[in-house]
Write a protein that holds these residues in place. Structure first.
Motif, PDB file in Angstrom:
ATOM      1  N   PRO A 189       0.827  -1.216   0.000  1.00  0.00           N
ATOM      2  CA  PRO A 189       0.000   0.000   0.000  1.00  0.00           C
ATOM      3  C   PRO A 189       0.854   1.255   0.000  1.00  0.00           C
ATOM      4  O   PRO A 189       1.919   1.318   0.627  1.00  0.00           O
ATOM      5  CB  PRO A 189      -0.818  -0.134   1.285  1.00  0.00           C
ATOM      6  N   ALA A 190       0.396   2.264  -0.711  1.00  0.00           N
ATOM      7  CA  ALA A 190       1.180   3.495  -0.883  1.00  0.00           C
ATOM      8  C   ALA A 190       1.334   4.269   0.413  1.00  0.00           C
ATOM      9  O   ALA A 190       2.315   5.000   0.591  1.00  0.00           O
ATOM     10  CB  ALA A 190       0.517   4.382  -1.937  1.00  0.00           C
ATOM     11  N   ASN A 191       0.414   4.091   1.370  1.00  0.00           N
ATOM     12  CA  ASN A 191       0.498   4.869   2.602  1.00  0.00           C
ATOM     13  C   ASN A 191       1.487   4.289   3.603  1.00  0.00           C
ATOM     14  O   ASN A 191       1.698   4.861   4.675  1.00  0.00           O
ATOM     15  CB  ASN A 191      -0.873   4.991   3.242  1.00  0.00           C
ATOM     16  N   PRO A 225      -3.434   3.181  -5.331  1.00  0.00           N
ATOM     17  CA  PRO A 225      -3.116   2.961  -3.911  1.00  0.00           C
ATOM     18  C   PRO A 225      -1.925   2.047  -3.634  1.00  0.00           C
ATOM     19  O   PRO A 225      -1.613   1.788  -2.467  1.00  0.00           O
ATOM     20  CB  PRO A 225      -4.404   2.326  -3.372  1.00  0.00           C
ATOM     21  N   PHE A 226      -1.213   1.562  -4.678  1.00  0.00           N
ATOM     22  CA  PHE A 226      -0.124   0.622  -4.449  1.00  0.00           C
ATOM     23  C   PHE A 226       1.182   1.149  -5.045  1.00  0.00           C
ATOM     24  O   PHE A 226       1.186   1.908  -6.013  1.00  0.00           O
ATOM     25  CB  PHE A 226      -0.451  -0.753  -5.057  1.00  0.00           C
ATOM     26  N   HIS A 279       6.443   4.151  -8.328  1.00  0.00           N
ATOM     27  CA  HIS A 279       5.129   4.707  -7.975  1.00  0.00           C
ATOM     28  C   HIS A 279       4.551   5.392  -9.222  1.00  0.00           C
ATOM     29  O   HIS A 279       5.034   6.439  -9.647  1.00  0.00           O
ATOM     30  CB  HIS A 279       5.258   5.705  -6.829  1.00  0.00           C
ATOM     31  N   ARG A 328       1.580   7.264 -11.174  1.00  0.00           N
ATOM     32  CA  ARG A 328       0.406   8.102 -10.903  1.00  0.00           C
ATOM     33  C   ARG A 328      -0.083   8.716 -12.213  1.00  0.00           C
ATOM     34  O   ARG A 328       0.706   9.173 -13.037  1.00  0.00           O
ATOM     35  CB  ARG A 328       0.750   9.222  -9.918  1.00  0.00           C
TER      36      ARG A 328
END
Length: 367
Positions: free
Chosen positions: A4-6, A28-29, A40, A42
């Motif tokens: 998970p990105a967070n 989200p990943f 990442h 986006r």
């Protein structure tokens, strides 16, 4: 692996030219490679500002920049590494672009810069995007119709100058060009350093058609002037003919003033009614017999008066007839010569104007 990105740290990157909040759905990943590379991905929906040069519209080439930087991290803590191969970046971008709309992507270049921020420096990536506008639609929907309207104005010189059809036709063409200018005003941005060449083109065509309309009005005025003079002459001849008939057939008034007016009317009738060159002796003899007892001296002077006045009237009428024979329809001929000269001048000036506009267009486009 994908996490998970967070759960991981991510740099706070932003696009400096972005003026609206990103509306794209975030991913989200984050992908972590075995070598330690973190990926990442986006998708961003970017609405940015760009200073556009509209001088050569619709043949313009625009260069817009996207500056990628961090909000708080200095250069010592966050540094960018870029791929400097412009062809590779351009090819990747074209593969990812879904729709180019009216723009054609020429190339994308990237440059790494270090810019000052307060008492420290930041690393900034500047992407320069060069795009070319697709002008085929503007040529077909705007430039070609205006040229057609201009050709119609040239063809109107073949129309007859009598009546108001020619003026109404030219006014209609002028209004059509005005509508095209209103459409252009909606397309072009209101703030521009230079007046676009397409606006100069429209204003020039509008001015040429307006001058042509004014020339048509002048030509019609000159032709109407001849027509009015002919009608006036016909009315004058008609009234003189009526006066001639009234003079010969009304009872004789032996008053001196009335007799003098009758003599003047008779002298005018000498030109219109083709009477004899000699004065009416019967009328004079009746006047002499009735006035012999009271106005002997006046009758002696009146014997010479008709001869002198008739001779003067005949000389004046002869002069006027020669002038009319020499210059019949004078203003009509002047109007036709003026129309012919103006047509050639109009064609030459309009051709030079179009050549200059398109040559400047091509030179500015190449630059």
């Amino acid at each position: 692996m994908r996490v998970p990105a967070n759960l991981l740290w991510k740099p706070d990157l932003m696009i400096e030219e972005m003026i609206e909040k990103d509306k794209a759905v975030p991913i989200p990943f984050i992908t972590i490679d075995a070598t330690g590379i973190v990926e990442h991905v986006r998708d961003l929906m970017v609405v940015s500002t760009c200073k556009m040069k509209m001088y050569t519209f619709p043949f313009d080439i625009q260069s817009c920049t996207l500056s990628l930087k961090s909000i708080i991290y200095p250069e010592e803590e966050l540094r960018f590494q870029v791929i400097n191969d412009s062809k590779l970046i351009t090819e990747w971008t074209r593969q990812m672009m879904r729709n180019e709309s009216e723009w054609f992507l020429i190339d994308i270049t990237v440059k790494d810069q270090s810019v000052p921020r307060f008492f420290e420096k930041q690393s900034v990536l500047i992407y320069t995007i060069r795009m070319k506008r697709r002008s085929a639609l503007y040529i077909a929907n705007f430039l070609v119709p205006i040229l057609f309207f201009f050709c119609l104005d040239l063809a109107s010189f073949l129309m007859s100058d009598s009546g108001g059809e020619k003026v109404s036709f030219k006014v209609t063409v002028l209004l059509a060009v005005t509508v095209m200018q209103l459409i252009l005003n909606e397309i072009l941005p209101s703030s521009s350093e230079w007046i676009p060449l397409i606006a100069v083109f429209c204003i020039g065509i509008f001015g040429l058609i307006m001058i042509s309309l004014l020339e048509t009005i002048l030509v019609m005025y000159l032709i109407e002037k001849d027509s009015a003079s002919k009608e006036k002459k016909a009315d004058k001849n008609r009234s003189l003919s009526e006066d001639c008939g009234n003079t010969f057939f009304k009872p004789v008034d032996f008053n001196f003033n009335n007799f003098l007016s009758d003599v003047k009317k008779w002298t005018h009738c000498a030109c219109v009614c083709n009477v004899s060159d000699e004065p009416p002796s019967e009328l004079l003899s009746v006047a002499k017999e009735d006035k012999r007892s009271q106005q002997m001296e006046d009758s002696n002077s009146l014997e010479k008066l008709p001869d002198e006045m008739s001779e003067a009237v005949k000389a004046l009428s002869l002069l006027l007839s020669r002038m009319e024979e020499r210059n019949p329809d004078y203003w009509t001929r002047v109007a036709k010569k003026l129309d012919t000269i103006f047509f050639f001048v109009y064609v030459i000036v309009s051709t030079l104007f179009l050549v200059v506009i398109f040559s400047v267009w091509i030179n500015a486009k190449d630059e």
